[in-house]
Design a protein around this motif. Structure first.
Motif, short mmCIF file in Angstrom:
data_model
loop_
_atom_site.label_atom_id
_atom_site.label_comp_id
_atom_site.label_asym_id
_atom_site.label_seq_id
_atom_site.Cartn_x
_atom_site.Cartn_y
_atom_site.Cartn_z
N ALA A 387 0.84 -1.20 0.00
CA ALA A 387 0.00 0.00 0.00
C ALA A 387 0.86 1.24 0.00
CB ALA A 387 -0.92 0.01 1.22
N VAL A 388 0.27 2.33 -0.50
CA VAL A 388 0.94 3.63 -0.48
C VAL A 388 -0.02 4.68 0.04
CG1 VAL A 388 2.55 3.11 -2.36
CG2 VAL A 388 0.31 4.10 -2.90
N PHE A 389 0.54 5.72 0.66
CA PHE A 389 -0.20 6.92 1.03
C PHE A 389 0.13 8.00 0.02
CE2 PHE A 389 -0.25 11.12 3.12
CZ PHE A 389 -1.60 11.18 3.44
N VAL A 390 -0.92 8.65 -0.51
CA VAL A 390 -0.73 9.70 -1.52
C VAL A 390 -1.26 11.01 -0.94
CG1 VAL A 390 -1.18 10.43 -3.87
CG2 VAL A 390 -1.13 7.99 -3.32
N PRO A 391 -0.41 12.01 -0.73
CA PRO A 391 -0.88 13.30 -0.23
C PRO A 391 -1.86 13.96 -1.20
CG PRO A 391 1.51 13.11 -0.01
CD PRO A 391 1.06 11.97 -0.88
N ALA A 392 -2.68 14.84 -0.69
CA ALA A 392 -3.68 15.53 -1.49
C ALA A 392 -3.03 16.26 -2.66
CB ALA A 392 -4.43 16.53 -0.62
N GLY A 393 -3.63 16.11 -3.83
CA GLY A 393 -3.19 16.85 -5.00
C GLY A 393 -2.00 16.29 -5.72
N GLU A 394 -1.37 15.24 -5.19
CA GLU A 394 -0.18 14.71 -5.85
C GLU A 394 -0.57 13.96 -7.12
OE1 GLU A 394 3.16 11.35 -4.84
OE2 GLU A 394 2.94 13.02 -3.44
N THR A 395 0.11 14.25 -8.21
CA THR A 395 -0.15 13.57 -9.47
C THR A 395 0.08 12.07 -9.28
OG1 THR A 395 0.53 15.50 -10.74
CG2 THR A 395 0.52 13.38 -11.89
#
Length: 411
Positions: A387-395
């Motif tokens: 799994a990965v965490f993706v910050p808001a707005g990151e492409t």
């Protein structure tokens, strides 16, 4: 984006094999019940931003005791909760912070039930706030076994099956419950069947659940033992209750469970559980998402505290047809499990060989969980359980083949 290391929690009801099989690792022989993905203080995911952009494969999972994480087990790792606390708007997005506050508002899990979980219900938001404030005023310690409200939040949840998944959800029609009880031919259950037939729906369900949970413990244990033996002989529709009684001999929750609908989900199907709906998971592996709360009122099938008066205040005594959800496809390849909740939004992508990359960029935070195949997120390879965490707005671009579950928020 950041690859996550996640804690597997060893609750006694957990399967010893389901999560290890998904992760492709050897079982330890101990139950592995839930893998937590998120920023819950009990066991926050961990990440290392110095290495998270490297291209590699596999799931990084801590199979320890699940007692929480300080700086993490690896060099440079830090809890996701600490990363978010350091700059909430950068990680969650300004809109999510305005709407939900500076915390990740959901918790994502892999849940593997090898035996039944407790029969339980969750409060709505107003009930949670009132209950939490009341217990705070009363000075009930946060870790007291008899405390009902650990926080001031509600706990709606969604379970999506990865394997055939059995559960209980919502009340049967009283007449149906009466027929089920009467079919056991246990004399001490006859008064409950009579009550279910004699009163309007809400009163019938309330009176019978109250009677079951407040009965003399020795007498109820004898009733459950006799009912369990009858259920074992009859099989068929009674089989789930014979299994429950095997794991919880003499527990009044066995009879309470017979008031509820039995549901079997097939892989890809999901069940949404709102406030006040009694439910229990019985067996199977699934992806679960919930609002970030620990508020649980238990009805039985547990050695933990059962607060009958508070439970009866929270339960919605109404017949419910289980609403089995199937994902709704969109033109972008995203399959969404629609719910009335903004704190979380669960969807999945099933990527076939040769499929075009998918753009997952969004204004809120995301956790992406692989459950099959070998998909890639921005070139970062994931194996099942990774799994990965993706910050808001990151492409964010998803490619490769396999299945990805996407957890985010509605802003």
């Amino acid at each position: 984006m950041d690859r996550l290391s996640n804690t597997v929690r060893p609750y006694a009801w957990g399967s010893t094999t389901a999560i290890p099989e998904l992760l492709g690792v050897a079982p330890t022989g101990e139950p592995q019940a839930e893998m937590w993905l998120g920023a819950h203080p009990g066991a926050p995911s961990r990440l290392d931003r110095r290495t998270s952009t490297s291209v590699d494969t596999g799931a990084r999972t801590d199979k320890g005791t699940g007692k929480g994480a300080g700086a993490g087990s690896g060099s440079g790792e830090q809890p996701l909760s600490a990363v978010i606390d350091a700059d909430p708007e950068a990680e969650l997005g300004a809109a999510a912070v305005r709407k939900f506050g500076p915390r990740l508002p959901f918790l994502l899990k892999l849940l593997a039930a090898g035996s039944p979980l407790s029969l339980q219900v969750h409060p709505d938001l107003a009930q949670a706030r009132e209950g939490y404030e009341r217990e705070e005023r009363q000075g009930v310690p946060a870790d007291a076994p008899h405390r009902n409200y650990k926080d001031a939040n509600h706990k709606p949840e969604l379970i999506c099956a990865l394997t055939p998944f059995d559960g209980l959800c919502g009340f049967r029609a009283p007449e149906q419950a009466a027929d089920l009880l009467a079919g056991l031919a246990v004399d001490s259950l006859e008064p409950y069947a009579d009550l279910l037939r004699a009163h309007p729906e809400e009163a019938a369900l309330r009176e019978v659940l109250t009677a079951v949970l407040t009965a003399d413990p020795a007498e109820m244990a004898a009733t459950v033992t006799e009912a369990a033996a009858a259920a074992g002989r009859l099989g068929g529709a009674y089989e789930p209750y014979a299994t429950i009684a095997h794991h919880y001999p003499g527990d009044p929750g066995v009879i309470a469970a017979m008031l509820l609908n039995h549901v079997r989900l097939q892989p890809g199907e999901a069940l949404f559980l709102g406030a006040g709906v009694p439910h229990a998971y019985l067996n199977g592996l699934g992806v679960e998402i919930m609002a970030n709360s620990d508020n649980v009122l238990r009805c039985g099938l547990t050695p933990k505290h059962v607060d009958v008066p508070e439970l009866l205040r929270i339960v919605r005594f109404e017949t419910t047809e289980p609403n089995i959800l199937r994902p709704e496809a969109s033109g972008t390849g995203e399959e969404v499990y629609e719910t009335p909740i903004d704190e979380f939004r669960l969807s999945r992508y099933v990527l076939a060989p040769g499929a075009d990359p998918r753009d997952l960029t969004t204004a809120g935070p995301q956790i992406l969980l692989c459950t099959a195949g070998a998909p890639r997120t921005n070139g970062l390879g994931l194996a099942p359980g990774g799994a990965v965490f993706v910050p808001a707005g990151e492409t964010t671009e998803l490619s490769g083949t396999g299945t990805i579950f996407r957890a985010t928020v509605v802003v």
